[in-house]
Motif scaffolding. Structure first.
Motif, mmCIF file in Angstrom:
data_model
loop_
_atom_site.group_PDB
_atom_site.id
_atom_site.type_symbol
_atom_site.label_atom_id
_atom_site.label_comp_id
_atom_site.label_asym_id
_atom_site.label_seq_id
_atom_site.Cartn_x
_atom_site.Cartn_y
_atom_site.Cartn_z
ATOM 1 N N ASP A 110 4.960 1.273 -11.756
ATOM 2 C CA ASP A 110 3.656 1.548 -11.145
ATOM 3 C C ASP A 110 3.308 2.962 -11.591
ATOM 4 N N LYS A 113 3.070 5.707 -8.933
ATOM 5 C CA LYS A 113 4.278 6.141 -8.213
ATOM 6 C C LYS A 113 5.350 6.719 -9.136
ATOM 7 N N ILE A 133 8.790 -1.171 -8.068
ATOM 8 C CA ILE A 133 7.536 -0.430 -8.255
ATOM 9 C C ILE A 133 6.593 -1.176 -9.149
#
Length: 133
Positions: A110, A113, A133
């Motif tokens: 991600d 993140k 993620i």
């Protein structure tokens, strides 16, 4: 994020390698890339990084084998290694930690993140060892 940090990204998938490198370079990190463990070994011997983001499934020598070799060598055992892989099977996190990885981040990343996750490892702060993620 520690922008002075030198991060080695080891991944045989060119798309993943570019995405990870681009995200971290955008954050100001210095990035070196390798498509396999053998190239990574050469880079590490020449320019030891502060952190290695290591794919587990690599052609030839796998990422966990390289991590074990690095952790067994007094010259490289201090380098932080984080498994970065699409493998997310039960017990893979334990295998990564047993090999010497400080943590485990699953792909796909991600991009919102990911910089904070990497920063936590660079700062040696507690980070979740397994996080989807």
């Amino acid at each position: 994020m520690n922008t002075a940090a030198l991060i080695l990204v080891v991944d045989d998938n060119a798309t993943n390698l570019k995405l990870v490198a681009d995200v971290l370079e955008f954050e100001g990190c210095r990035i070196i890339t390798a498509a396999d463990a053998e190239v990574a070994q050469t880079i590490i011997a020449r320019t030891p990084p502060d952190l290695i983001l290591m794919d587990i499934a690599l052609p030839g020598m796998d990422g966990l084998t390289l991590t074990r070799l690095l952790k067994a060598d007094p010259k490289t055992q201090h380098i932080r290694v984080v498994a970065l892989t699409a493998f997310a099977m039960k017990g893979d996190d334990n295998k990564a930690v047993a090999a010497g990885c400080e943590g485990y981040i699953t792909k796909p990343i991600d991009t919102r993140k990911f910089p904070a996750q990497v920063a936590a490892f660079l700062a040696n702060l507690p980070a979740k060892s397994v996080e989807k993620i």
